[in-house]
Design an enzyme around this catalytic site. Structure first.
Site, PDB file in Angstrom:
ATOM      1  N   TYR A   1       0.446  12.043  15.304  1.00 31.29           N
ATOM      2  CA  TYR A   1       1.200  11.120  14.452  1.00 31.29           C
ATOM      3  C   TYR A   1       1.825  10.004  15.289  1.00 31.29           C
ATOM      4  CZ  TYR A   1       4.716   9.361  11.171  1.00 31.29           C
ATOM      5  OH  TYR A   1       5.484   8.558  10.377  1.00 31.29           O
TER       6      TYR A   1
ATOM      7  N   SER B   1       5.309   5.928  -4.167  1.00 30.49           N
ATOM      8  CA  SER B   1       6.386   6.863  -3.838  1.00 30.49           C
ATOM      9  C   SER B   1       7.111   6.419  -2.573  1.00 30.49           C
ATOM     10  CB  SER B   1       5.835   8.285  -3.635  1.00 30.49           C
ATOM     11  OG  SER B   1       4.975   8.325  -2.507  1.00 30.49           O
ATOM     12  N   GLY B   2       8.258   7.055  -2.327  1.00 29.15           N
ATOM     13  CA  GLY B   2       8.988   6.878  -1.083  1.00 29.15           C
ATOM     14  C   GLY B   2       9.341   5.447  -0.734  1.00 29.15           C
ATOM     15  N   ILE B   3       9.130   5.090   0.530  1.00 26.57           N
ATOM     16  CA  ILE B   3       9.470   3.759   1.028  1.00 26.57           C
ATOM     17  C   ILE B   3       8.664   2.679   0.316  1.00 26.57           C
ATOM     18  CG2 ILE B   3       9.315   2.256   3.066  1.00 26.57           C
ATOM     19  CD1 ILE B   3      10.036   4.761   4.751  1.00 26.57           C
ATOM     20  N   GLY B   4       7.397   2.950   0.031  1.00 24.33           N
ATOM     21  CA  GLY B   4       6.570   1.972  -0.664  1.00 24.33           C
ATOM     22  C   GLY B   4       7.099   1.660  -2.046  1.00 24.33           C
TER      23      GLY B   4
ATOM     24  N   THR C   1       0.850  -1.189   0.000  1.00 22.22           N
ATOM     25  CA  THR C   1       0.000   0.000   0.000  1.00 22.22           C
ATOM     26  C   THR C   1       0.889   1.243   0.000  1.00 22.22           C
ATOM     27  OG1 THR C   1      -0.211   0.238   2.420  1.00 22.22           O
ATOM     28  CG2 THR C   1      -1.745  -1.269   1.313  1.00 22.22           C
ATOM     29  N   GLY C   2       0.405   2.292  -0.662  1.00 21.97           N
ATOM     30  CA  GLY C   2       1.221   3.496  -0.775  1.00 21.97           C
ATOM     31  C   GLY C   2       2.503   3.231  -1.544  1.00 21.97           C
ATOM     32  N   GLY C   3       2.404   2.393  -2.573  1.00 20.24           N
ATOM     33  CA  GLY C   3       3.602   1.966  -3.293  1.00 20.24           C
ATOM     34  C   GLY C   3       4.028   2.865  -4.428  1.00 20.24           C
TER      35      GLY C   3
END
Length: 247
Positions: free
Chosen positions: A149, A16-19, A12-14
């Protein structure tokens, strides 16, 4: 070496960034990868770059999560890897000045969304599957103006441990990775000016014993390790990756 050949992975959230980095690493290790994200153009662009399947899904919406699971089930009757990575930072504020709007925004994605992503994907997880939750080193720190957060990530750590116990009879392992400061665009999306962002990064680096920020690829390699047979006796654990910042 393709340690994950034949495995099906959902990130999930793949887009950008770490994903994105993790989807790339999983694919390089032989897995068939599905990435998700809220922004259609970003998901499609990332999927094309990576050579993976992209599905638009908002982790902050339970109906969207359930549709994602249904879509994945059509293509794959089961999955081997679930990386619950999507998350947001939200606005910084003291407890006194917190707004309900920001609270709901962060918790809906980071806690409720992550919780139900795991919940709804459990029937699709193969026995022996691996789940990794993206937490944060702030879950066990007490920084001012970061209560919403930090709380959302502390909640993920609790879910990780309880799910690990519940899913152990099926040999499904559930772990959390808690990065510290990582060079991604998530800070840029937090609303800082260019000058403010530079000051924040400088402040962060001064508090990291290794004196630099980590890279998304560092986290990707840890997640991939936890999804491999090399970690077959690890479950219910949290791995802090912050250059010693929490010390």
């Amino acid at each position: 070496m393709k340690d994950l050949k034949g495995k099906v992975a959902v990130v999930t959230g793949g887009n950008s960034g770490i994903g994105y980095a993790t989807a790339k690493e999983l694919k390089e290790q032989g897995a068939e990868v599905i990435i998700t994200g809220r922004r259609k153009e970003a998901v499609e662009a990332a999927a094309a770059e990576l050579g993976v399947t992209g599905i638009v899904a908002d982790q902050g919406s339970l109906p969207a999560i359930e549709k994602l699971v249904a879509d994945v089930k059509v293509a794959h009757s089961s999955i081997d890897i679930l990386f619950v990575n999507a998350g947001v930072v939200g606005s910084s504020s003291s407890v006194e000045n917190a707004t309900e709007e920001n609270f709901d925004y962060v918790l809906d994605i980071n806690f409720k969304g992550a919780y139900f992503t795991l919940s709804r994907f459990i029937p699709l997880l193969k026995d022996g599957a691996s789940v990794v939750m993206l937490s944060s080193n702030t879950a066990s720190m007490n920084g001012a103006n970061n209560s919403i957060y930090s709380s959302s990530k502390a909640a993920l750590n609790a879910i990780t441990k309880i799910a690990a116990v519940e899913l152990a009879p099926r040999h499904i392992r559930v772990n959390a990775v808690s990065p510290g400061p990582i060079e991604t665009d998530i800070l840029s999306k937090a609303g800082y000016t260019e000058e403010g962002l530079k000051a924040v990064k400088s402040w962060i680096i001064d508090r990291v014993p290794l004196h630099h920020m980590g890279k998304a690829e560092d986290v990707a390699r840890m997640v991939t390790h936890l999804c491999s047979d090399a970690s077959s006796f690890i479950t219910g654990s949290e791995f802090i990756m912050d250059g010693g910042m929490r010390l």
